[in-house]
Design a protein around this motif. Sequence first.
Motif, PDB file in Angstrom:
ATOM      1  N   LEU A 128       0.828  -1.211   0.000  1.00 51.12           N
ATOM      2  CA  LEU A 128       0.000   0.000   0.000  1.00 51.12           C
ATOM      3  C   LEU A 128       0.861   1.259   0.000  1.00 51.12           C
ATOM      4  N   GLN A 129       1.986   1.218   0.714  1.00 45.07           N
ATOM      5  CA  GLN A 129       2.874   2.390   0.761  1.00 45.07           C
ATOM      6  C   GLN A 129       3.450   2.693  -0.618  1.00 45.07           C
TER       7      GLN A 129
ATOM      8  N   ARG B  76       0.769   4.323  -2.702  1.00 42.57           N
ATOM      9  CA  ARG B  76       0.544   5.737  -2.354  1.00 42.57           C
ATOM     10  C   ARG B  76       1.661   6.627  -2.924  1.00 42.57           C
ATOM     11  N   GLN B  77       2.899   6.157  -2.800  1.00 36.72           N
ATOM     12  CA  GLN B  77       4.022   6.959  -3.306  1.00 36.72           C
ATOM     13  C   GLN B  77       3.923   7.121  -4.820  1.00 36.72           C
TER      14      GLN B  77
ATOM     15  N   ALA C 146       1.170   7.130  -6.549  1.00 37.13           N
ATOM     16  CA  ALA C 146       0.078   8.069  -6.825  1.00 37.13           C
ATOM     17  C   ALA C 146       0.506   9.508  -6.567  1.00 37.13           C
ATOM     18  N   GLN C 147       1.310   9.725  -5.515  1.00 37.43           N
ATOM     19  CA  GLN C 147       1.787  11.081  -5.208  1.00 37.43           C
ATOM     20  C   GLN C 147       2.707  11.599  -6.303  1.00 37.43           C
TER      21      GLN C 147
ATOM     22  N   SER D 234       7.377  13.794  -2.850  1.00 36.06           N
ATOM     23  CA  SER D 234       7.568  12.464  -2.262  1.00 36.06           C
ATOM     24  C   SER D 234       8.258  12.527  -0.921  1.00 36.06           C
TER      25      SER D 234
ATOM     26  N   ASP E 182       3.913  10.342   6.054  1.00 36.67           N
ATOM     27  CA  ASP E 182       2.709  10.210   6.868  1.00 36.67           C
ATOM     28  C   ASP E 182       3.136   9.857   8.282  1.00 36.67           C
TER      29      ASP E 182
END
Length: 754
Positions: free
Chosen positions: A680-681, A684-685, A687-688, A695, A699
């Motif tokens: 998941l991490q 997310r990275q 997507a960012q 980057s 979180d």
Amino acid sequence: MPDQIPSPAPRSATDLFSDPLDSHPMWFKPSLFLSPDFDSESYIAELRTFVPFDTLRSELQAHLSSLNHELIDLINRDYADFVNLSTKLVDVDSAVLRMRAPLLELRDKIQGFRGAVEGSLTSLKNGLSQRAEAAAAREVLELLLDTFHVVSKVEKLIKELPSVSSDWSNGDVNSMQKSNALSSQHVENGTTNLRETQSMLLERIASEMNRLNFYIAHAQNLPFIQNIEKRIQSASQLLNASLGHCFVDGLEHRDVNAIYNCLRAYAAVDNNGNAEEIFRTTIVAPFIQNVIPHGSSGGVVAASGDELENDYLQIKKHVKNDFKFLLEVASAENSGLHVFDFLANSILKEVLEAIQKGKPGAFSPGRPKEFLKNYKASLDFLAYIEGYCPTSAAVARFRAAPSYVEFMKQWNVGVYFSLRFQEIAGALDSALTAPGLVLVQNSDSGEEYSLNLTLKQSVTLLDSLRSCWNEEVLVLSCSDKFLRLSLQLLSRYSNWLSSGLAARKKGSAGSNPGCEWALSAAPDDFVYVIHDINCLGKEISGAYLDHVLRVLSSCSTEVLDLVKQSILHCGKSLDDLLPLVISTIKEALVQKSVEDLRQLKGITATYRMTNKPLPVRHSPYVAGVLRPLKTFLDGEQATKYLTNDARNSLLLGAATDITIRYYELAADLVSVARKTESSLQRIRQGAQRRAGASSDVLDHNVSDTDKICMQLFLDIQEYGRNLAVLGVEAADIDAYRSLWQCVAPADRQDEIKF
């Protein structure tokens, strides 16, 4: 042209005694190298058996040098042609184009021809398939027509039976003949001819029925066969009834020809049992009834006694005078009637039934003298019966018959020891084959027992062991057999326990009867087993052994030592089962605890992708993990019957195994959570980065994995406190320390503290 390598100088003409330059030893043959199946390894292995390796290597190197020189000579000799080859390869593309056109045309023709052939092949296959279907349908139709013709033929032949026999089948033939005012001799001859004609017709019908059965077996699922099934059954019933009447009449009048035809008819329809039963009830039973009455009145039976010797003498006379005629017909050479076994299925079966009903006491071994006399008379009778078997194969078939086997089962052969063996061993075996453990009350075991045994199986074992050496049972001349019986009883009990424990571990009794008790037993039930094993072990090695040695005190010291060692060895085999029983209890308790442990999988669903804060309390399932173990240890059975050593061993073993399973489940849960969090991490990275976000922004919130680990950490703390309540130090269990290291925060890793 390059400089040519100078060839070796020619040998002088006067060099007559030296070897030629290209000469080789006799064992070296270069021509073998050109063979299609030449194998270098096998060639070298073969030569090395008589040629040194260095010599072989030198000769191969010399041959290689000679080949190189020859290759160079060939290149130098044809060098001009080799160089001019490239200049001759001109206009190759034009030649290829000229050749391609006819080849393409030929390919088109071949493809067209192939399509035509494939179409013809498909048409041929379809035609062959239709032909096969038509042939199959024709075959079925012919089969149905044959079946219909045979059924009609059988019905027609059956209708002819009354016209031939009239009322003969009902036994009124004599009255019918008398009504025609014929002489008695003429009546008898007419009846005989009528009976023989009837039997021949029945044999013919039976052969047609056999043919009909063959057709039905090949077309039994077709609607046509199902429609005429009632007709077939009716014809079969009429045939059986008529054949039975004819066979009975033939037996009563000893008409050999009619009997022979009827037997062939029975054999044709494969109904041997009906013929054997008719002979038994019609001919054999009345004679045997006169010899051994077995009616409803018991007075006559009791007055006749249970001796069988005189009865067998009378039966032998009847066999010789009244049964022999049929036996000779059935055993005639090349008669085809060897399928009948009237000796076993008619005569012996009726004799057995008569003895069972008329003189059941003859089989009873309660009076050994009368029993043995009757048994010997029975063997003599069987030997006499076997004398009517024409061949050794017939004797073997007679002995393998169910009636013979059943007859022999009635005789529990042996003398006094055999009787006691059945009595003693049978009681124990009956107790051990019960489907479950049977508890006994204190009064059930009797006041004579100093042991407080809890299971009926254990009480029965001790009763059986003491019966072997009871003064009212023991015979000193058979003391070796009674000792063997005692050891067999102990072995049987040990095997009953070990087989049950093995079946429980395996999960099914399989083909071993008597193991069902272990499958249905609860952990508390095994406490009784542990208690009884301890009590039996003490009794066998103590008072019981002393009693046996006192009874055998007249024996030599060597014999007494052997007796003592054998009994102690069997007692030790019981003690060796204690760890297995404890392990079985432990596995059952661990299994119950694991059912509650599986609830920790719900922790992932609780905290994954949710906004729940960090947990502050342990999960509800923790309270139930050790509940089965605590309930068992606090129960009445464990408190009353378990020793301290067994209790501590069970507690520590169960706690250790439960903790191991706890660690395995928790470690797997944490591993999956961390892998999921990492995936998941990365998502997310990614997507960012696609959104243009920095980057570098991290979180700082607590991750789901941290929440899961914190919940597990709170759970194992509570679990450790529950272990301490039971008296087990959690830190002493390796699996608990591993579990702590797996889920504890970084600042709590070094010290296990609740």
